[in-house]
Scaffold this active site. Sequence first.
Site, PDB file in Angstrom:
ATOM      1  N   TRP A 365       0.901  -1.228   0.059  1.00  0.00           N
ATOM      2  CA  TRP A 365      -0.019  -0.116  -0.120  1.00  0.00           C
ATOM      3  C   TRP A 365       0.892   1.318   0.107  1.00  0.00           C
ATOM      4  O   TRP A 365       0.467   2.437  -0.224  1.00  0.00           O
ATOM      5  CB  TRP A 365      -1.133   0.054   1.052  1.00  0.00           C
ATOM      6  N   GLU A 495       0.780  -2.310  12.464  1.00  0.00           N
ATOM      7  CA  GLU A 495       0.833  -3.625  12.606  1.00  0.00           C
ATOM      8  C   GLU A 495       1.079  -3.843  13.945  1.00  0.00           C
ATOM      9  O   GLU A 495       1.539  -5.317  14.201  1.00  0.00           O
ATOM     10  CB  GLU A 495       1.894  -4.060  11.510  1.00  0.00           C
ATOM     11  N   LYS A 601       2.919   0.789  16.056  1.00  0.00           N
ATOM     12  CA  LYS A 601       4.256   0.764  15.051  1.00  0.00           C
ATOM     13  C   LYS A 601       4.238   2.086  14.273  1.00  0.00           C
ATOM     14  O   LYS A 601       5.403   2.568  14.069  1.00  0.00           O
ATOM     15  CB  LYS A 601       4.262  -0.474  14.340  1.00  0.00           C
ATOM     16  N   GLN A 602       3.095   2.548  14.040  1.00  0.00           N
ATOM     17  CA  GLN A 602       3.254   3.774  12.932  1.00  0.00           C
ATOM     18  C   GLN A 602       1.625   4.518  13.110  1.00  0.00           C
ATOM     19  O   GLN A 602       0.889   4.137  14.030  1.00  0.00           O
ATOM     20  CB  GLN A 602       3.215   3.224  11.555  1.00  0.00           C
TER      21      GLN A 602
END
Length: 759
Positions: A365, A495, A601-602
């Site tokens: 993505w 994630e 994570k982000q």
Amino acid sequence: MHELIEKGTPWTLKEVGTDPEVIKQNETLFSLSNGHIGTRGSLEETHLTPEFSHSKSTLMNGFFDTEPITYGEWAYGYATHHQTTIPIPDGKKMEMKYDGEVFDLTSSDAKDHNRTLDLKKGILTRSYSWKTENGHELEVSIERFVSYDYPEIMAQRFILTPKDDNNSLEVSFELDDLKSMGKERDKEDDPDPRKKEQASRRFESDDLEFYDADMLHIKTHASGLHAVVGNRVVTDNDVHQQISDKNRDSLSFYSKANQTIVIDRFVAYSELYKEESLTENIIDNLIRTLKNVTESGYEKVKAEHISTMESFWEHSDIQIDGEPALQLGLRFNLFHLHQAAGRDGKTNMSAKGLTGEGYEGHYFWDTEMYMFPFFLYTQPEIARSLLMYRYSILPQAKERARTMAIANGALFAWRTINGEEASPYYPAGTAQIHINADIAHAIYSYGEVTGDDAFMLNEGLEMLVETARFWLEWGHFDDNRGGAFVINDVTGPDEYTAIVNNNYYTNLMAKKNLAYAIEWIEKRRRQLPDEDFNVSQDELTEWKKAEEHMYLPYDEDKQLTMQDDSFFHKKVWDFEQTPKENYPLLLNYHPLTIYKHQVCKQADTVLAQFLFLDDFSKEQKKRDFDYYEKVTTHDSSLSRSVFGMMASQIGEEKKAYDYFMDTALMDISDLQSNTKDGVHAANMGGTWMSMVQGFAGLRVDKGTLHFSPQCPSEWERIVFKVRFQKRLIQVSMTPSSTDYQLVEGDQLTIIENGEKKTL
């Protein structure tokens, strides 16, 4: 300041000396590619030891091999095969003997060794002076570039100047060393799942005889892909002896003091093909290309390449006055973004571009959400090609949906090359079904920015329809939530939080996906009433109902947007007791240990809000930003740019600047400690987004271009250009004012901070 960056040189990276660790690290940074082929910035010596090289790979976009995925416990629907981009014959290898001695950087007496990557011209140069054991001296200069005008071609020029008479000089060029392929890489005992080392070569090769050039046919072991590689070596100097032995060309000269010898080499890589589609045309076309560049000559081909690069920079450069090191870092990112994109409608952009084998060369993505905007606003024709790749794999996406028990619609693979799912860990792979909506968002954005209705009413709309159908079957109307449409058992962008119900980002993006499909179906019905992809009125009504009733989790007590139904019910990760060496967490903790905590994570919810800024109040964005920033590790390179752009929108100017500085120099400074495996292409796209969509505040709303500029006080001026609806606009920002100039196209009205301006 980083050792590669010299003061006052905003277009070049320069490496000085023969430190093997420096040369090894710069293999990634000095990579050259053109979307079809790419070669890492390794040295030319054929026998170079791992001390100087992590991986010498030359890669071809989309050339991969497969092997079965082995599971300890298999379940229905798991991905079945690895897809791994594989190194191909490395056309930059060279061996040099002077006075009978082989040049070896490890042991030879080399002085003034330096390499320079010229970003403006797209050319890598190397020079040094070599003195043999017998005291004979040879000055060496080497140029290398990968052509944009001839996508098949990698070109090299070797300029050799002996300082003595009557010594033998032999230069040999290798196309495919059957003995060393697969054994020349730096091996590490590294469990990092983000990369997959290849222990041996994954292709077979044989000579194609009866052609007027050295031609090599290569084929993968299992994926059924083939290609042809051709080679031409030419010189105008007097050659004592020239020997061509299959994949090796050797030229011998007798030296004359201060008389320069120039050798040009062109290596050509054909398009990919399946065995059943091999025709004489593929070989003939490659030979014709080799003949054209050979007859044109190195200087002309180089001049054309430089001219093409100048055109790219004319429309895509971003100028920053006030920080020369940052200027270079930004141009470095734009340079590698430009290199990475597939341009044929059959290939895409991998997470590492063509600079390394990290993530096995898969497309994610990353393309649509981080790299696509750069091309959309600077080179829309490439943006269209990237979307056409997604259209080319729509049949595989439909098949994947059937595997997932979805009777109608399509589910695009999370990580893939050929369109089939290649992620063996489904909680962080297949479960990220938001990729459907990410692709839909890119399609819709393309239509808004370009006005390309021909694409939008056909290929674009077909993808919007098939992705919309998927959501209606994967989600459902939940009576326990007042009939809201819910989407369960998914993984959002974060994630570190997997298999949850109602991930906010996924649900919001699905809502938009449905709205996009509805809007364009209605447009097509008005223009082509007899053709609507068999979308019935009942189906359209269900889409509208799901879009209107999409469940978007929100905690009224905390006044916070919920990342998913369960996120706020988890214990916050103990950041204070986590040592620095335990990051990234994914390499040091079991997934379940991570999943049961509040830790990101982000960017996830923050990304959703940034994409649709007008859907949220500034106060809401500020509350959510502050909360999620505290629990985000930024272990993903995709994260910092999003937080930086949102910081710009909520008035956190210092944070916006600091986040941007991390993204701009990420690879040059090796911030993630894995640049050797390839550049972080999505972060590079995020850097462009940070400048244009962050600091300049560019967005499109209902077909109108909006800006909310905030130039950091650390800079004197920012200048960039964007394309919008067949117009070219130059934006010049200072901390106190912004000027807009219509460079090409008809009059246009834009909106700056709510005020209309006519260009």
